[in-house]
Each structure stands twice: as C-alpha cells, then as structure tokens.
Motif scaffolding. Structure first.
Motif, PDB file in Angstrom:
ATOM      1  N   VAL A   1      50.193  18.362  -5.922  1.00 34.48           N
ATOM      2  CA  VAL A   1      48.962  17.582  -5.774  1.00 34.48           C
ATOM      3  C   VAL A   1      49.168  16.350  -4.906  1.00 34.48           C
ATOM      4  CG1 VAL A   1      47.977  18.383  -7.932  1.00 34.48           C
ATOM      5  CG2 VAL A   1      49.444  16.365  -7.924  1.00 34.48           C
ATOM      6  N   THR A   2      50.383  16.134  -4.430  1.00 37.93           N
ATOM      7  CA  THR A   2      50.616  15.005  -3.540  1.00 37.93           C
ATOM      8  C   THR A   2      49.809  15.187  -2.260  1.00 37.93           C
ATOM      9  OG1 THR A   2      52.856  14.744  -4.371  1.00 37.93           O
ATOM     10  CG2 THR A   2      52.361  13.727  -2.248  1.00 37.93           C
ATOM     11  N   LYS A   3      49.180  14.104  -1.846  1.00 34.30           N
ATOM     12  CA  LYS A   3      48.343  14.180  -0.651  1.00 34.30           C
ATOM     13  C   LYS A   3      48.865  13.258   0.433  1.00 34.30           C
ATOM     14  CE  LYS A   3      43.688  15.764  -1.633  1.00 34.30           C
ATOM     15  NZ  LYS A   3      42.279  15.401  -1.554  1.00 34.30           N
ATOM     16  N   LEU A   4      48.749  13.724   1.652  1.00 34.90           N
ATOM     17  CA  LEU A   4      49.021  12.880   2.805  1.00 34.90           C
ATOM     18  C   LEU A   4      47.670  12.411   3.313  1.00 34.90           C
ATOM     19  CD1 LEU A   4      51.513  15.316   4.542  1.00 34.90           C
ATOM     20  CD2 LEU A   4      52.094  13.362   3.127  1.00 34.90           C
ATOM     21  N   VAL A   5      47.514  11.109   3.460  1.00 32.17           N
ATOM     22  CA  VAL A   5      46.209  10.587   3.837  1.00 32.17           C
ATOM     23  C   VAL A   5      46.336   9.666   5.038  1.00 32.17           C
ATOM     24  CG1 VAL A   5      45.301  10.724   1.503  1.00 32.17           C
ATOM     25  CG2 VAL A   5      46.435   8.642   2.249  1.00 32.17           C
ATOM     26  N   LYS A   6      45.231   9.553   5.740  1.00 32.41           N
ATOM     27  CA  LYS A   6      45.175   8.627   6.867  1.00 32.41           C
ATOM     28  C   LYS A   6      43.764   8.086   6.978  1.00 32.41           C
ATOM     29  CE  LYS A   6      45.407   8.260  11.842  1.00 32.41           C
ATOM     30  NZ  LYS A   6      45.227   8.983  13.095  1.00 32.41           N
ATOM     31  N   SER A   7      43.668   6.788   7.172  1.00 26.31           N
ATOM     32  CA  SER A   7      42.362   6.175   7.341  1.00 26.31           C
ATOM     33  C   SER A   7      41.747   6.624   8.647  1.00 26.31           C
ATOM     34  CB  SER A   7      42.501   4.654   7.326  1.00 26.31           C
ATOM     35  OG  SER A   7      41.323   4.054   7.803  1.00 26.31           O
ATOM     36  N   GLY A   8      40.428   6.815   8.599  1.00 24.85           N
ATOM     37  CA  GLY A   8      39.734   7.275   9.792  1.00 24.85           C
ATOM     38  C   GLY A   8      39.438   6.178  10.780  1.00 24.85           C
ATOM     39  N   GLY A   9      39.767   4.922  10.430  1.00 19.89           N
ATOM     40  CA  GLY A   9      39.533   3.832  11.368  1.00 19.89           C
ATOM     41  C   GLY A   9      38.098   3.401  11.386  1.00 19.89           C
TER      42      GLY A   9
ATOM     43  N   ALA B   1      35.172   4.851   9.180  1.00 16.55           N
ATOM     44  CA  ALA B   1      35.287   4.706   7.728  1.00 16.55           C
ATOM     45  C   ALA B   1      35.463   6.051   7.044  1.00 16.55           C
ATOM     46  CB  ALA B   1      34.068   3.980   7.173  1.00 16.55           C
ATOM     47  N   SER B   2      36.257   6.930   7.628  1.00 16.83           N
ATOM     48  CA  SER B   2      36.525   8.219   7.013  1.00 16.83           C
ATOM     49  C   SER B   2      37.990   8.282   6.599  1.00 16.83           C
ATOM     50  CB  SER B   2      36.217   9.357   7.986  1.00 16.83           C
ATOM     51  OG  SER B   2      37.063   9.273   9.106  1.00 16.83           O
ATOM     52  N   MET B   3      38.332   9.305   5.849  1.00 13.94           N
ATOM     53  CA  MET B   3      39.704   9.466   5.413  1.00 13.94           C
ATOM     54  C   MET B   3      40.118  10.915   5.627  1.00 13.94           C
ATOM     55  SD  MET B   3      41.426   8.780   1.711  1.00 13.94           S
ATOM     56  CE  MET B   3      40.734  10.249   0.987  1.00 13.94           C
ATOM     57  N   THR B   4      41.248  11.103   6.317  1.00 14.53           N
ATOM     58  CA  THR B   4      41.777  12.439   6.554  1.00 14.53           C
ATOM     59  C   THR B   4      42.914  12.679   5.582  1.00 14.53           C
ATOM     60  OG1 THR B   4      41.227  12.257   8.887  1.00 14.53           O
ATOM     61  CG2 THR B   4      42.809  13.951   8.273  1.00 14.53           C
ATOM     62  N   SER B   5      42.906  13.826   4.953  1.00  9.47           N
ATOM     63  CA  SER B   5      43.947  14.088   3.962  1.00  9.47           C
ATOM     64  C   SER B   5      44.319  15.569   3.982  1.00  9.47           C
ATOM     65  CB  SER B   5      43.467  13.695   2.566  1.00  9.47           C
ATOM     66  OG  SER B   5      42.424  14.548   2.149  1.00  9.47           O
TER      67      SER B   5
ATOM     68  N   SER C   1      62.292  13.211  14.929  1.00  4.65           N
ATOM     69  CA  SER C   1      60.988  12.882  14.364  1.00  4.65           C
ATOM     70  C   SER C   1      59.908  13.615  15.145  1.00  4.65           C
ATOM     71  CB  SER C   1      60.741  11.365  14.423  1.00  4.65           C
ATOM     72  OG  SER C   1      61.634  10.706  13.565  1.00  4.65           O
ATOM     73  N   VAL C   2      59.114  14.338  14.456  1.00  5.60           N
ATOM     74  CA  VAL C   2      58.152  15.216  15.121  1.00  5.60           C
ATOM     75  C   VAL C   2      56.749  14.943  14.581  1.00  5.60           C
ATOM     76  CG1 VAL C   2      57.558  17.592  15.635  1.00  5.60           C
ATOM     77  CG2 VAL C   2      59.935  16.972  15.253  1.00  5.60           C
ATOM     78  N   LYS C   3      55.813  14.792  15.501  1.00  8.64           N
ATOM     79  CA  LYS C   3      54.414  14.673  15.081  1.00  8.64           C
ATOM     80  C   LYS C   3      53.873  16.075  14.876  1.00  8.64           C
ATOM     81  CE  LYS C   3      51.160  13.046  17.849  1.00  8.64           C
ATOM     82  NZ  LYS C   3      50.384  12.068  18.602  1.00  8.64           N
ATOM     83  N   LEU C   4      53.735  16.455  13.629  1.00 10.57           N
ATOM     84  CA  LEU C   4      53.381  17.834  13.322  1.00 10.57           C
ATOM     85  C   LEU C   4      51.880  18.034  13.200  1.00 10.57           C
ATOM     86  CD1 LEU C   4      56.189  18.717  10.789  1.00 10.57           C
ATOM     87  CD2 LEU C   4      55.932  19.535  13.108  1.00 10.57           C
ATOM     88  N   ILE C   5      51.177  17.039  12.706  1.00  8.15           N
ATOM     89  CA  ILE C   5      49.735  17.178  12.514  1.00  8.15           C
ATOM     90  C   ILE C   5      49.052  16.078  13.303  1.00  8.15           C
ATOM     91  CG2 ILE C   5      47.874  17.231  10.825  1.00  8.15           C
ATOM     92  CD1 ILE C   5      49.760  19.551  10.547  1.00  8.15           C
ATOM     93  N   ASP C   6      48.322  16.471  14.313  1.00  4.07           N
ATOM     94  CA  ASP C   6      47.678  15.477  15.164  1.00  4.07           C
ATOM     95  C   ASP C   6      46.690  14.630  14.386  1.00  4.07           C
ATOM     96  OD1 ASP C   6      49.063  16.209  17.375  1.00  4.07           O
ATOM     97  OD2 ASP C   6      47.569  17.652  18.067  1.00  4.07           O
ATOM     98  N   GLU C   7      45.966  15.265  13.461  1.00  5.64           N
ATOM     99  CA  GLU C   7      44.936  14.532  12.741  1.00  5.64           C
ATOM    100  C   GLU C   7      45.528  13.407  11.911  1.00  5.64           C
ATOM    101  OE1 GLU C   7      45.172  17.706  12.939  1.00  5.64           O
ATOM    102  OE2 GLU C   7      43.241  18.685  13.280  1.00  5.64           O
TER     103      GLU C   7
ATOM    104  N   GLN D   1      34.079   7.621   3.841  1.00  8.27           N
ATOM    105  CA  GLN D   1      34.453   6.609   2.864  1.00  8.27           C
ATOM    106  C   GLN D   1      33.477   6.630   1.678  1.00  8.27           C
ATOM    107  OE1 GLN D   1      33.750   2.621   4.103  1.00  8.27           O
ATOM    108  NE2 GLN D   1      35.384   1.793   2.818  1.00  8.27           N
ATOM    109  N   ILE D   2      33.989   6.462   0.471  1.00  6.39           N
ATOM    110  CA  ILE D   2      33.141   6.406  -0.716  1.00  6.39           C
ATOM    111  C   ILE D   2      32.474   5.039  -0.760  1.00  6.39           C
ATOM    112  CG2 ILE D   2      33.096   6.445  -3.223  1.00  6.39           C
ATOM    113  CD1 ILE D   2      35.494   8.328  -3.102  1.00  6.39           C
ATOM    114  N   THR D   3      31.171   5.040  -0.621  1.00  4.41           N
ATOM    115  CA  THR D   3      30.455   3.768  -0.637  1.00  4.41           C
ATOM    116  C   THR D   3      29.744   3.533  -1.957  1.00  4.41           C
ATOM    117  OG1 THR D   3      28.558   4.840   0.378  1.00  4.41           O
ATOM    118  CG2 THR D   3      30.118   3.769   1.848  1.00  4.41           C
ATOM    119  N   PHE D   4      29.563   4.545  -2.747  1.00  6.24           N
ATOM    120  CA  PHE D   4      28.977   4.339  -4.068  1.00  6.24           C
ATOM    121  C   PHE D   4      29.408   5.469  -4.984  1.00  6.24           C
ATOM    122  CE2 PHE D   4      25.873   7.689  -3.923  1.00  6.24           C
ATOM    123  CZ  PHE D   4      25.629   7.848  -2.567  1.00  6.24           C
ATOM    124  N   VAL D   5      29.318   5.162  -6.271  1.00  6.07           N
ATOM    125  CA  VAL D   5      29.680   6.145  -7.279  1.00  6.07           C
ATOM    126  C   VAL D   5      28.535   6.231  -8.269  1.00  6.07           C
ATOM    127  CG1 VAL D   5      31.304   6.746  -9.103  1.00  6.07           C
ATOM    128  CG2 VAL D   5      32.127   5.619  -7.034  1.00  6.07           C
TER     129      VAL D   5
END
Lengths: 230, 404
Positions: free
Chosen positions: B89-97, B100-104, B145-151, B202-206
C-alpha cells in the motif's frame, strides 16, 4: 628391397615440367584473375601471439582456379549476437610457379602465407587465407604443382590498406571505425558505418518521447564513474 | 489488467540504460608507446529483426564477414525479487504544482533483470582492453540513478551487479575453422516495474454526515440536522492586505477583501516586539489598553488608529460582540477604503495621512500583515438551504462552525 630402377614415376623432371605447364595452362584457361594482397606484420606481440596492426601495402594480380565451382562453402549468411555474419569460404588453386613468379619473388616469400588476402573480383570481396594446402594433388609425377588456398571472407578490424589500388584501399571505407590518421571516425560516419548501433538507444527513445538514454540517467546523483573509484 | 491500460516503457528504459553504460568505450592500439589506432567500439542490442539486419548491415552486398571489435547485449530474463519488496500500500506521490493536483502510484514490484553483454574481438588484446574498462566499475555492482516514471520525475537508484565473466577462445582445431574470441559478462539489474499512474485533484473539501452546532443569522446556536460540513482548504482564508515593498523600500498595499462582504477574524495579528514594545501584543500601545494589532484593526475598519480618536471603537455596527477590541471570532463587513477616505468630516479623512505616508504604511504593515480572516456566509433555518457548513482549517476550527 628397393623400387624397380627401370620405372621412373617420381623423378622424371621433364614430365614434371610438362605436367606443371599443363596445370598452369589449365588455370589460365579456366581460372580468373584475382589480386593477391600480402600481409605485413607491424607489431607482433610475443606475449599474446598476435599482430593487431597489420598492414597490406601491395597487391599482385595472379590467375587462380576457383575449386568450389558450385558456390561458396562455409556457413553462409546468418544473424548472430553481433549482427549479420557472413561465413563464405572459398578454395582457390594457384600454380606454384605462378605464385613464385607473380608474388614470391617480389615478396621474398617461397609460398603463399596464411593471413594474406585475396581480392576476388567476382563478388567484389576480400578473402583471408586460412590455410595453404600444398599437397592437394599428391606428388603427381613426384612433384607438387599447385597450392590450394583455403580462404574465408575477411573479418575487418581496422586493418590498414595502402596498395595503391583504390578499389582495394577504399574497399572497407563503409565499415571503418577509425580514420587514416588513427583517430576514431566522427560520430556521423561511425553511425553510418556501424548501422547506427551505438545511437540505437537514442533512436528508440528519442523524438517525441522526450527522453534519451542520457536524460533518463542522472549521473550527477550516483556519480557511478567518480574520481574515487580506485 | 483490471481495466487499466498503462505502459510506462520501463523495460525499454532498462535496455537503454544498460546500453548507455557501454556505448562509449574506446580502445587504442599501440606499437611501443605510440598510439597508432584508436577506435570506438560499436554496441547493439543483439536481438533484431532479421530483415533489418540484412538491409542495414549489407546493403551493397559487399560486406566483410564481420567488423570487429564489437559488443552486443540482450535481456535474458527477469525474476521477482522478494527481498526488495515494499509494503503493497506504499504510494509514491508527487505534487502537481500549479494545477493543485497530486500524481501517485503504488509501490513498484521489484524484479531482477538479467542482462548478458558479449564482446567479440579479432585480437585477444582488443578484448582485454574492453574488459578492463568495464570490470573496475563493478564492485560487484554499479549503481545508476534512472528516471523511470516521467510523471513522477523521481530518480531511482538501480544497482547493476556483475555476476560473472567468461571467455571463449576457439583457437584450437584445424586451420580452416575461424577463431572466435568472445567475452561474456552476465549482469543483474535490480529494477522495478510500476503500475498505472493516477493523477487526482487537490482535496478542497470533505463531506461529512454530522449534525454540527451551527450559528444562524440571528446569532443563535443550534444543531443542523442532516447537514453537510465542508472543511475548506487554506484557499478560503484571506489576508485583508497584501503588502509590497519596492526596491527603494516604499511600501504599498492592496485590499484583498470584497467590499460589503462579511468576514470573520481568524487571526488578529502576529509579530515580534520592538525595542519599545510597540508591537508586543501584550503591551498596550496607548492608554486605551489596546494592543497594536487591535489598533491596526481599528485603523482598517474605522479609519482611525490613534488612541484619542479611536475611543469607543469598534462600534456596534462592526463588532457583533460589541466589545471594545477586535478579537478572534469577531465578524465584520469589509469596508470600502476609498469611500471612507473621501467621506468628509469623519475621522478617516482627518487621519488620511495614516494611509498615505510611508511611515504610516509601515506601521499598518506591521499591524496587519499577518492578520487572517475567513469569509462568512449566513444560512437560514430552512433545512433545504441550511445544509452546507463551512469549517475553518486553523487550530480552532471546531469552535467556529459557520453556516453557509
């Protein structure tokens, strides 16, 4: 016991000369003109027993008979781990006297040497003599008239040609990975002469994919080839 | 698989990475100490389409048997590497900049990928020249060191382990059999294979189904049943002013709030005390026992800031608590600064210098720079419309439930 003195099958020099004349005439009739290119050893390594800097500075025309008339022998063309390989072999017959008069006296060699090359105009290819069979026709009338030259298509590895004949000297230009001055050829020529092998990686991940082999490796982080490796 | 199409080109990258490591090897041939020849060693990925091999490597039908030296490599297989497995369940995440999105993506599957590198030379020493340029870098691994996933844009350290080196030299036998000098090096690349990449906003409300205590338009508190609570993001919190400092040190300000809209104070101010305690929140600036932050709010909402003219402020129209000072939780209506400035006879006009002089702007900046407010919207008791509650996100959000 001794052989019969009255029958001279092996020591009649007149008949030996006659047979040799007939052989030479036959080769002149049925043979083809090829170019014999002797090898010059430059840097013979007495440890590993090889010479990786051989040159070929002369070329002599001589008539030879193609013995395998049905086609080239060998394994033919096939795809290997190292790309296309062509394993054509040929057996050529040259008269001893022809060799001595056309090549031997000029090169101070008494016989054809393994490692010498033969340019075959038939298919515009260069063959390397692997083995010289001097007893193919076994002491006809007590003497040997021919050499059989077992030759295979030449493996080119940067050997230098300076025979004075352009069609020989420039024969491997399309496969060169070094220049005449000894430095590597430029990248464009290298790619052209190797089929773009080394840049193939760039090719299949280039263009619109926006990645190249160098781009997807970040050597600055891991510094795998750093200065402190030793 | 599972209805997701994805292709990360990971295997292609591994092939490219492996080839890139060896595609710039050069050897030289010497006689004595003099370099006579220098050449770059060709390398290719061994498997290829046969028609292309024939077309590309012997286009004029006059090719030599082969051109040497030459290297080739191929991927021979891959095996799952359980020792490098991460929690599924470990996730790799990156902010969308900016968007305001998130790539995981979930943790990759570790695989050991086997590569075989072959070196063929015509001369023995050509082979040793090549091999000796490779072996020192593998002890027994070489990590790149290799960039494997461009996203994701993340570089992964990929160790490449040299397992074995063997040499084949068919120098024995009859003279008509060609001699083949081939070095074979077996490598293991400790790689990963990745699943699909997902990009979410991005989660703006719950939305939470609770019955919170709400504050209604008449100021009464009560539970709103079956309501919807919106936990807003920080984007719903405003600073009343944005201050800009020019190169020459001059300060200018921009009013950020919409005139006429109701806002609630989330933070009165924030700052450090000066030498005279001027901006110490615990030290009154004047005889009216107001801190400088509170005085800043006086200045902002009534136009005056001195102790004398500010007596009695905030007035009842601005301060729903009807207290003398502005504090967290107070609501106010955003004033029109220009209207206040141009209204003759009031304190604003007489104190206009407070908004124009540089010293006054600097004071205003210190007082109001860190103030925070939240927009207030008032709902009715009608259950059809009183179904959305907005909660602040600061530390006291539980106590400031606002009906929207």
């Amino acid at each position: 016991m001794a052989k019969n003195y009255y029958f001279e099958n092996y020591e009649n020099s007149m008949e030996q000369s006659l047979i040799e004349d007939l052989v030479i005439e036959s080769i002149k009739i049925y043979g083809i003109d090829v170019w014999y290119i002797p090898r010059t050893l430059v840097a013979e390594d007495s440890i590993l027993n090889e010479d990786d800097l051989s040159t070929f500075n002369e070329a002599y025309m001589a008539e030879m008979y193609v013995k395998n008339v049905d086609g080239f022998e060998g394994e033919g063309d096939f795809l290997s781990k190292f790309g296309l390989q062509i394993r054509d072999s040929v057996t050529l017959t040259i008269a001893k006297r022809t060799y001595e008069s056309e090549v031997g006296t000029l090169e101070d060699n008494r016989r054809p040497l393994e490692g010498d090359l033969i340019y075959l105009p038939l298919n515009n290819k260069v063959f390397e003599i692997q083995y010289v069979e001097h007893e193919a026709i076994f002491y006809q009338m007590g003497s040997l008239q021919t050499y059989d030259l077992r030759a295979e298509l030449f493996e080119y590895s940067g050997e230098r040609f300076d025979t004075g004949y352009d069609f020989i000297d420039e024969h491997f230009d399309n496969y060169k990975i070094i220049q005449d001055n000894g430095t590597p050829v430029d990248d464009a020529t290298f790619d052209a002469n190797t089929g773009g092998q080394n840049t193939a990686f760039d090719d299949f991940i280039d263009s619109n994919k926006e990645i190249t082999a160098d781009n997807i490796i970040d050597f600055s982080q891991g510094n795998p080839f750093g200065d402190d490796i030793f | 698989m599972y209805g997701n199409h994805f292709y990360n080109e990971t295997t292609r990258r591994y092939v490219a990475v492996f080839g890139t490591m060896f595609n710039d090897i050069e050897i030289s041939r010497k006689t004595g100490n003099t370099t006579v020849q220098q050449m770059k060693v060709p390398i290719n990925y061994a498997p290829m389409q046969k028609i292309l091999a024939r077309i590309n490597q012997d286009p004029q039908l006059n090719a030599p048997a082969i051109t040497l030296p030459r290297m080739s490599f191929e991927m021979t297989g891959m095996t799952y590497a359980p020792d490098r497995k991460l929690t599924s369940v470990t996730k790799l995440v990156k902010s969308g900049g900016t968007d305001a999105s998130m790539t995981s993506m979930f943790a990759p599957a570790p695989y050991d990928i086997e590569f075989q590198l072959n070196v063929m030379t015509k001369y023995n020493e050509d082979g040793t020249k090549i091999i000796e340029q490779i072996l020192p870098f593998f002890k027994p691994d070489c990590t790149v060191s290799v960039k494997l996933i461009d996203e994701l844009g993340t570089y992964f350290d990929i160790p490449i382990v040299l397992n074995s080196v063997s040499q084949e030299d068919t120098y024995e036998g009859d003279f008509e059999t060609r001699r083949a000098l081939i070095w074979t090096l077996n490598f293991t690349m400790k790689g990963y294979f990745f699943g699909p990449v997902s990009t979410k906003k991005q989660i703006t409300f719950v939305d939470v189904d609770v019955a919170p205590v709400a504050e209604f338009a008449d100021g009464q508190l009560g539970n709103v049943e079956a309501s919807q609570v919106t936990v807003s993001s920080s984007a719903h919190i405003f600073s009343p002013f944005t201050f800009t400092t020019a190169e020459n040190g001059d300060i200018s300000y921009t009013h950020n709030l919409v005139v006429g809209e109701q806002y609630r104070i989330l933070r009165v101010g924030l700052g450090v005390g000066g030498p005279d305690g001027l901006f110490d929140p615990d030290t009154p600036a004047q005889g009216d026992n107001k801190t400088n932050w509170e005085r800043g709010w006086d200045q902002y909402l009534t136009g005056v800031a001195s102790g004398a003219v500010a007596t009695g402020s905030p007035d009842s129209t601005q301060d729903v608590d009807e207290s003398d000072t502005w504090s967290v939780g107070d609501t106010f209506t955003a004033p029109d600064l220009n209207t206040l400035l141009n209204t003759g006879g009031n304190n604003w006009n007489s104190n206009s210098h407070l908004w124009s002089s540089q010293s006054a702007k600097q004071t205003l900046k210190k007082r109001m720079e860190y103030a925070l407010v939240q927009k207030v919207q008032v709902a009715s008791y009608d259950p059809e419309t009183a179904t959305e509650l907005e909660l602040g996100t600061d530390d006291d959000w539980k106590y400031r439930t606002i009906v929207t």
